[in-house]
Design a protein around this motif. Structure first.
Motif, short mmCIF file in Angstrom:
data_model
loop_
_atom_site.label_atom_id
_atom_site.label_comp_id
_atom_site.label_asym_id
_atom_site.label_seq_id
_atom_site.Cartn_x
_atom_site.Cartn_y
_atom_site.Cartn_z
N ASN A 41 0.98 -1.04 0.16
CA ASN A 41 0.22 0.12 0.16
C ASN A 41 0.88 1.23 -0.10
OD1 ASN A 41 -2.54 -1.35 0.11
ND2 ASN A 41 -2.23 -1.99 2.24
N ILE A 42 0.59 2.51 -0.53
CA ILE A 42 1.22 3.57 -0.49
C ILE A 42 1.66 3.80 0.88
CG2 ILE A 42 1.06 6.17 -0.54
CD1 ILE A 42 -1.01 5.83 -2.97
N ASN A 43 3.01 4.11 1.20
CA ASN A 43 3.38 4.46 2.54
C ASN A 43 3.29 5.78 2.83
OD1 ASN A 43 5.03 4.72 4.90
ND2 ASN A 43 6.46 3.30 3.87
N TYR A 44 2.10 6.17 3.66
CA TYR A 44 1.77 7.49 3.86
C TYR A 44 2.56 8.09 4.75
CZ TYR A 44 -2.63 6.65 1.07
OH TYR A 44 -3.19 6.25 0.12
N GLU A 45 3.24 7.21 5.86
CA GLU A 45 4.28 7.84 6.81
C GLU A 45 5.53 8.22 6.09
OE1 GLU A 45 2.60 5.00 6.92
OE2 GLU A 45 1.38 5.70 8.66
N GLU A 46 6.14 7.40 4.92
CA GLU A 46 7.27 7.88 4.17
C GLU A 46 7.07 9.19 3.39
OE1 GLU A 46 10.34 5.86 0.92
OE2 GLU A 46 8.02 5.69 0.52
N VAL A 47 5.60 9.33 2.83
CA VAL A 47 5.27 10.47 2.08
C VAL A 47 5.54 11.69 3.09
CG1 VAL A 47 3.45 11.68 0.95
CG2 VAL A 47 3.76 9.35 0.54
N GLU A 48 5.05 11.68 4.18
CA GLU A 48 4.94 12.59 5.06
C GLU A 48 6.47 13.13 5.48
OE1 GLU A 48 3.23 14.12 9.28
OE2 GLU A 48 2.38 12.27 8.32
N GLU A 49 7.40 11.94 5.87
CA GLU A 49 8.63 12.24 6.18
C GLU A 49 9.60 12.82 5.06
OE1 GLU A 49 10.26 8.65 7.21
OE2 GLU A 49 8.83 8.16 9.05
N LEU A 50 9.26 12.44 3.72
CA LEU A 50 9.97 12.96 2.85
C LEU A 50 9.62 14.54 2.56
CD1 LEU A 50 9.89 9.86 0.18
CD2 LEU A 50 11.92 10.79 1.42
N ALA A 51 8.25 14.62 2.55
CA ALA A 51 7.56 16.02 2.35
C ALA A 51 8.25 16.91 3.67
CB ALA A 51 6.08 15.82 2.55
N LEU A 52 8.24 16.61 4.73
CA LEU A 52 8.82 17.50 5.79
C LEU A 52 10.40 17.79 5.50
CD1 LEU A 52 7.09 15.95 8.83
CD2 LEU A 52 6.58 18.24 7.85
N ILE A 70 -6.73 5.00 -3.05
CA ILE A 70 -5.80 6.36 -2.72
C ILE A 70 -6.62 6.82 -1.63
CG2 ILE A 70 -4.69 8.19 -3.53
CD1 ILE A 70 -4.34 6.76 -6.13
N ASP A 71 -5.78 7.30 -0.41
CA ASP A 71 -6.40 8.14 0.60
C ASP A 71 -6.10 9.59 0.13
OD1 ASP A 71 -7.06 9.36 2.71
OD2 ASP A 71 -6.27 8.09 4.06
N PHE A 72 -6.87 10.41 -0.63
CA PHE A 72 -6.70 11.52 -0.92
C PHE A 72 -6.70 12.64 0.34
CE2 PHE A 72 -8.64 9.81 -4.84
CZ PHE A 72 -7.49 10.04 -5.53
N LYS A 73 -7.34 12.45 1.27
CA LYS A 73 -7.43 13.06 2.29
C LYS A 73 -6.08 13.40 3.09
CE LYS A 73 -10.33 13.74 6.75
NZ LYS A 73 -9.01 13.73 7.59
N ARG A 74 -5.42 11.99 3.40
CA ARG A 74 -4.28 12.02 3.90
C ARG A 74 -3.25 12.84 3.21
NH1 ARG A 74 -1.34 8.16 7.16
NH2 ARG A 74 0.35 9.35 7.90
N PHE A 75 -3.19 12.58 1.85
CA PHE A 75 -2.41 13.37 0.91
C PHE A 75 -2.52 14.97 1.04
CE2 PHE A 75 -1.34 9.55 -1.88
CZ PHE A 75 0.17 9.88 -2.08
N ASP A 80 -0.58 20.04 3.20
CA ASP A 80 -0.72 21.34 3.83
C ASP A 80 0.30 21.55 5.03
OD1 ASP A 80 -3.21 22.18 2.34
OD2 ASP A 80 -4.41 21.35 3.91
N LYS A 81 0.68 20.44 5.46
CA LYS A 81 1.82 20.76 6.68
C LYS A 81 2.96 21.42 5.99
CE LYS A 81 0.87 16.87 9.64
NZ LYS A 81 1.18 15.70 10.44
N VAL A 82 3.40 21.07 4.55
CA VAL A 82 4.47 21.81 4.04
C VAL A 82 4.39 22.90 2.95
CG1 VAL A 82 5.75 19.47 4.56
CG2 VAL A 82 4.51 19.96 2.43
N GLY A 83 2.99 23.11 2.99
CA GLY A 83 2.74 24.26 2.08
C GLY A 83 2.75 23.95 0.61
N ALA A 84 2.64 22.56 0.22
CA ALA A 84 2.62 22.23 -1.19
C ALA A 84 1.30 22.23 -1.97
CB ALA A 84 3.23 20.93 -1.16
#
Length: 330
Positions: A41-52, A70-75, A80-84
């Motif tokens: 599954n998409i690794n949302y924790e990795e997405v967040e870590e890389l984004a930060l 796909i969890d669009f809400k999570r994306f 929003d956390k990184v202003g992207a």
């Protein structure tokens, strides 16, 4: 050019245009790639870590060989956390979104894109959409997202409207609003489930164990066949799939000799094939792949008796489930 964007790794199921090194998106921009977790599954924790860590200007969520939702809400929360800005490419699942079988990204993503010729069954072309963010001004600019998109299409890229394509799209959208279209989309998902289950019973390794959409991604490593060989011998027997890379396989395979194949249920479902027909499709695929000789596209072949048998069965199946409105062509 030079800005940082995030997209899904090609080997995890991402699309070439989302930052692959072979694409303009991977050469004109600084690309950070995310992937999958141990369950594929998409690794949302990795997405967040890389984004930060990398603070991208845009995050792309969209796939080409990914069989789960796909969890669009999570994306959006991560963006929003990184202003992207968040761009959702739903080209492969837009029909399911229209039919309510997959969550819509329209009010989560700043921009949603889709082609019109895949799951919408329309002409070659695309759509650029925006939801609740359309009237918001871009960061540091005195222009709304809506206006920026309009100007980006015309006059920046497009010189004149393509009227025949616009007309074809209008018919596509009308058809997508019908009950018949919704039924086809449900059949796509049902057929994908059944095909996955049948192949698993025959010993095939289905990535993530199944499918929530139209894609069945098969890792052929345990069968001793590469994806390009499987693609070629199946085509010789009237069965069309495409070779595809699969997660966690050797990079030595490369794009030309990937470890898997990607099977889709869009077209066969449009032909009104049933779940019982999926059992027959799985049988045909297995019959071919268990009688392969040779280990390269140049040398591979199938027993002539098997080839003749499968071609006969494929023709019978297509005659039983013809393309709608082309019933008299067989």
């Amino acid at each position: 050019p030079g800005d940082t964007l995030m997209g899904m790794n090609l080997n995890s199921g991402g699309h070439l245009s989302h930052g692959a090194s072979a694409s303009y998106s991977g050469t004109c921009f600084n690309v950070v790639r995310y992937g999958l977790d141990e369950n594929y599954n998409i690794n949302y924790e990795e997405v967040e870590e890389l984004a930060l860590k990398h603070r991208p200007k845009m995050i792309i969520c969209g796939t080409t060989a990914y069989s789960r939702k796909i969890d669009f809400k999570r994306f959006r929360e991560i963006a929003d956390k990184v202003g992207a800005y968040l761009l959702a490419d739903i080209s492969h699942i837009s029909g399911l979104v229209v039919a309510g079988l997959h969550e819509s990204p329209i009010d989560y993503a700043h921009i949603t894109t889709t082609c019109t010729h895949k799951q919408l069954f329309g002409p070659r072309g695309g759509l650029i959409l925006s939801g609740k963010d359309a009237k918001e001004k871009l960061k540091g600019e005195d222009i709304t997202l809506e206006r920026k998109l309009q100007k980006g299409v015309f006059p920046f890229f497009q010189g004149a409207p393509i009227m025949n394509q616009i007309g074809a799209k209008a018919i596509t959208f009308e058809q997508a609003g019908t009950e018949e279209f919704k039924q086809i989309m449900q059949r796509i998902v049902d057929n994908s489930h059944t095909l996955s289950e049948c192949l698993v019973k025959k010993g095939y390794n289905i990535i993530s164990g199944g499918s929530d959409n139209h894609i069945v991604l098969v890792d052929l490593s345990n069968k001793g066949i590469t994806g390009d060989v499987a693609e070629r011998v199946l085509e010789q027997c009237g069965v069309i799939v495409n070779r595809n890379s699969v997660p966690n396989t050797s990079k030595a395979n490369g794009a030309k000799h990937p470890a898997g194949i990607r099977i889709g249920t869009n077209s066969i479902s449009q032909r009104l094939m049933t779940e019982s027909a999926m059992i027959r499709c799985a049988d045909l695929i297995d019959e071919v792949l268990t009688h392969v000789h040779g280990d390269s596209v140049e040398t591979c072949s199938v027993d002539e008796a098997v080839k003749a048998d499968v071609l006969k069965k494929v023709k019978e199946l297509c005659k039983e489930f013809p393309i709608p409105q082309y019933e008299d062509k067989f």
